[in-house]
Design an enzyme around this catalytic site. Sequence first.
Site, PDB file in Angstrom:
ATOM      1  N   LYS A  94       0.835  -1.201   0.000  1.00  0.00           N
ATOM      2  CA  LYS A  94       0.000   0.000   0.000  1.00  0.00           C
ATOM      3  C   LYS A  94       0.876   1.260   0.000  1.00  0.00           C
ATOM      4  O   LYS A  94       0.715   2.141  -0.840  1.00  0.00           O
ATOM      5  CB  LYS A  94      -0.925   0.009   1.224  1.00  0.00           C
ATOM      6  CG  LYS A  94      -1.755  -1.250   1.433  1.00  0.00           C
ATOM      7  CD  LYS A  94      -2.779  -1.468   0.368  1.00  0.00           C
ATOM      8  CE  LYS A  94      -3.782  -2.558   0.748  1.00  0.00           C
ATOM      9  NZ  LYS A  94      -3.207  -3.878   0.995  1.00  0.00           N
ATOM     10  N   LYS A 141      -8.401   1.737   4.331  1.00  0.00           N
ATOM     11  CA  LYS A 141      -7.957   0.345   4.321  1.00  0.00           C
ATOM     12  C   LYS A 141      -6.712   0.149   5.168  1.00  0.00           C
ATOM     13  O   LYS A 141      -5.897   1.069   5.338  1.00  0.00           O
ATOM     14  CB  LYS A 141      -7.690  -0.120   2.888  1.00  0.00           C
ATOM     15  CG  LYS A 141      -6.737   0.729   2.074  1.00  0.00           C
ATOM     16  CD  LYS A 141      -6.739   0.258   0.617  1.00  0.00           C
ATOM     17  CE  LYS A 141      -5.941   1.159  -0.294  1.00  0.00           C
ATOM     18  NZ  LYS A 141      -5.986   0.716  -1.708  1.00  0.00           N
ATOM     19  N   ARG A 197      -5.266  -5.243 -12.673  1.00  0.00           N
ATOM     20  CA  ARG A 197      -3.968  -5.788 -12.271  1.00  0.00           C
ATOM     21  C   ARG A 197      -3.062  -5.787 -13.501  1.00  0.00           C
ATOM     22  O   ARG A 197      -3.335  -6.459 -14.501  1.00  0.00           O
ATOM     23  CB  ARG A 197      -4.133  -7.197 -11.722  1.00  0.00           C
ATOM     24  CG  ARG A 197      -2.835  -8.002 -11.567  1.00  0.00           C
ATOM     25  CD  ARG A 197      -1.800  -7.362 -10.638  1.00  0.00           C
ATOM     26  NE  ARG A 197      -2.331  -7.053  -9.332  1.00  0.00           N
ATOM     27  CZ  ARG A 197      -2.416  -7.942  -8.329  1.00  0.00           C
ATOM     28  NH1 ARG A 197      -2.035  -9.179  -8.511  1.00  0.00           N
ATOM     29  NH2 ARG A 197      -2.903  -7.560  -7.161  1.00  0.00           N
ATOM     30  N   ARG A 238     -10.588  -6.433 -12.509  1.00  0.00           N
ATOM     31  CA  ARG A 238     -11.414  -7.170 -11.543  1.00  0.00           C
ATOM     32  C   ARG A 238     -12.601  -6.282 -11.182  1.00  0.00           C
ATOM     33  O   ARG A 238     -12.454  -5.288 -10.488  1.00  0.00           O
ATOM     34  CB  ARG A 238     -10.562  -7.544 -10.338  1.00  0.00           C
ATOM     35  CG  ARG A 238      -9.417  -8.505 -10.727  1.00  0.00           C
ATOM     36  CD  ARG A 238      -8.262  -8.474  -9.776  1.00  0.00           C
ATOM     37  NE  ARG A 238      -7.637  -7.160  -9.735  1.00  0.00           N
ATOM     38  CZ  ARG A 238      -6.686  -6.826  -8.865  1.00  0.00           C
ATOM     39  NH1 ARG A 238      -6.275  -7.691  -7.971  1.00  0.00           N
ATOM     40  NH2 ARG A 238      -6.168  -5.616  -8.881  1.00  0.00           N
ATOM     41  N   ARG A 251     -15.216  -3.293  -3.802  1.00  0.00           N
ATOM     42  CA  ARG A 251     -13.971  -4.031  -3.963  1.00  0.00           C
ATOM     43  C   ARG A 251     -14.056  -4.910  -5.205  1.00  0.00           C
ATOM     44  O   ARG A 251     -14.996  -5.683  -5.368  1.00  0.00           O
ATOM     45  CB  ARG A 251     -13.697  -4.908  -2.739  1.00  0.00           C
ATOM     46  CG  ARG A 251     -13.642  -4.136  -1.424  1.00  0.00           C
ATOM     47  CD  ARG A 251     -13.557  -5.068  -0.240  1.00  0.00           C
ATOM     48  NE  ARG A 251     -14.737  -5.930  -0.141  1.00  0.00           N
ATOM     49  CZ  ARG A 251     -14.839  -6.956   0.704  1.00  0.00           C
ATOM     50  NH1 ARG A 251     -13.846  -7.247   1.501  1.00  0.00           N
ATOM     51  NH2 ARG A 251     -15.943  -7.676   0.742  1.00  0.00           N
ATOM     52  N   ASP A 272      -1.689  -2.279  -9.296  1.00  0.00           N
ATOM     53  CA  ASP A 272      -3.139  -2.149  -9.311  1.00  0.00           C
ATOM     54  C   ASP A 272      -3.486  -0.726  -9.723  1.00  0.00           C
ATOM     55  O   ASP A 272      -2.986   0.243  -9.126  1.00  0.00           O
ATOM     56  CB  ASP A 272      -3.728  -2.472  -7.947  1.00  0.00           C
ATOM     57  CG  ASP A 272      -3.692  -3.957  -7.644  1.00  0.00           C
ATOM     58  OD1 ASP A 272      -3.374  -4.746  -8.557  1.00  0.00           O
ATOM     59  OD2 ASP A 272      -3.989  -4.334  -6.491  1.00  0.00           O
ATOM     60  N   GLU A 301      -1.977   0.304  -5.780  1.00  0.00           N
ATOM     61  CA  GLU A 301      -1.123  -0.605  -5.012  1.00  0.00           C
ATOM     62  C   GLU A 301       0.050  -1.051  -5.877  1.00  0.00           C
ATOM     63  O   GLU A 301      -0.033  -1.067  -7.102  1.00  0.00           O
ATOM     64  CB  GLU A 301      -1.889  -1.850  -4.533  1.00  0.00           C
ATOM     65  CG  GLU A 301      -2.903  -1.584  -3.441  1.00  0.00           C
ATOM     66  CD  GLU A 301      -3.455  -2.864  -2.821  1.00  0.00           C
ATOM     67  OE1 GLU A 301      -2.823  -3.937  -2.966  1.00  0.00           O
ATOM     68  OE2 GLU A 301      -4.516  -2.783  -2.181  1.00  0.00           O
ATOM     69  N   ASN A 340       2.047  -4.476  -5.794  1.00  0.00           N
ATOM     70  CA  ASN A 340       2.091  -5.805  -5.187  1.00  0.00           C
ATOM     71  C   ASN A 340       3.419  -6.489  -5.489  1.00  0.00           C
ATOM     72  O   ASN A 340       3.781  -6.656  -6.657  1.00  0.00           O
ATOM     73  CB  ASN A 340       0.930  -6.650  -5.713  1.00  0.00           C
ATOM     74  CG  ASN A 340      -0.416  -6.110  -5.261  1.00  0.00           C
ATOM     75  OD1 ASN A 340      -0.903  -6.427  -4.198  1.00  0.00           O
ATOM     76  ND2 ASN A 340      -1.012  -5.255  -6.096  1.00  0.00           N
TER      77      ASN A 340
END
Length: 316
Positions: free
Chosen positions: A124, A159, A209, A224, A232, A272, A280, A282
């Site tokens: 994050k 979050k 993603r 997504r 979400r 993301d 994000e 990842n």
Amino acid sequence: MKIAFLADPLSTFKTYKDSTYAMMVEAGKRGHEVYAFQQKDMAVEQGVVTARVARIHFTGDSQDWYRADEPAETNLGEFDAILQRKDPPFDMEYVYGTYLLELAEKQGAKVFNKPSAIRDHNEKVAITQFSEFTSPTLVTSDEARIRAFQKQHGDVILKPLDGMGGAGIFRVTADGMNLGSIIETLTGNGKYTIMVQRYIPDIVKGDKRILVIAGKPVPFSLARIPQNGEVRGNLAAGGIGVAQPLTERDFEIANALGPILAARGLLLVGLDVIGDHLTEVNVTSPTCFQEITQQTGFPVAATFIDAIEAAVAASE
């Protein structure tokens, strides 16, 4: 090559979508020896990092997909490559694991992603290094700052910094309903640092993603898309994954971050992006390999194993 995967138990893999499974199978097809172990299997004694490691043999059956030899205590420096694929939570046990892998590197192991780089890039918080690509973002544990941010931006997302799969994500709209309770829950009454971001309406089109391998983006993302009124898009939260070509903005973000992150030892990254905004970075165990390949034909796992082979060859 001898390739060892530090992963969660193989028996838990959902082979129809698991990216680590796709990596393993691709490596096996090329004749590489594939091994697996869990974080609990590692130890350091007299300064030497070892693990109880089992060689994996593939059956060709996606349901009953492997046979494992009896685990053997092995010096991790004996492997040509170790792939860190343990899922979060990124807790202190995870951090201890990176310490052991970092010591193994000094003893000859080649670890991907680099343990220190994983540790230095909270998935994050890392976006704050690239604020030109993010929506307005606040990282704090202070209630007054959070309330001021929400008042300024109206519609916000809150979050935790150590979650995955969309766990613990809340949306608060302009009326501020339940903001106090959410702050108390996520910060533990001010003990834990969280992230707050201005809500991005483009989430309805999907949380994309974008996979970046050796500094270069895969040309397709997996969007997504949230379902049933969710905010979400995570697949673990019921989102539907739709592969699509990268947009011009997607390429801009990926091409800007890719070389920087690769130079830091991050061979595989999952960016993301919602709309035009990075949300994000990842680095622990990026996924979506199989969904992108199944829907577009792009060989993500093969591209990744190509990168592993090239990285090992370059280090010799």
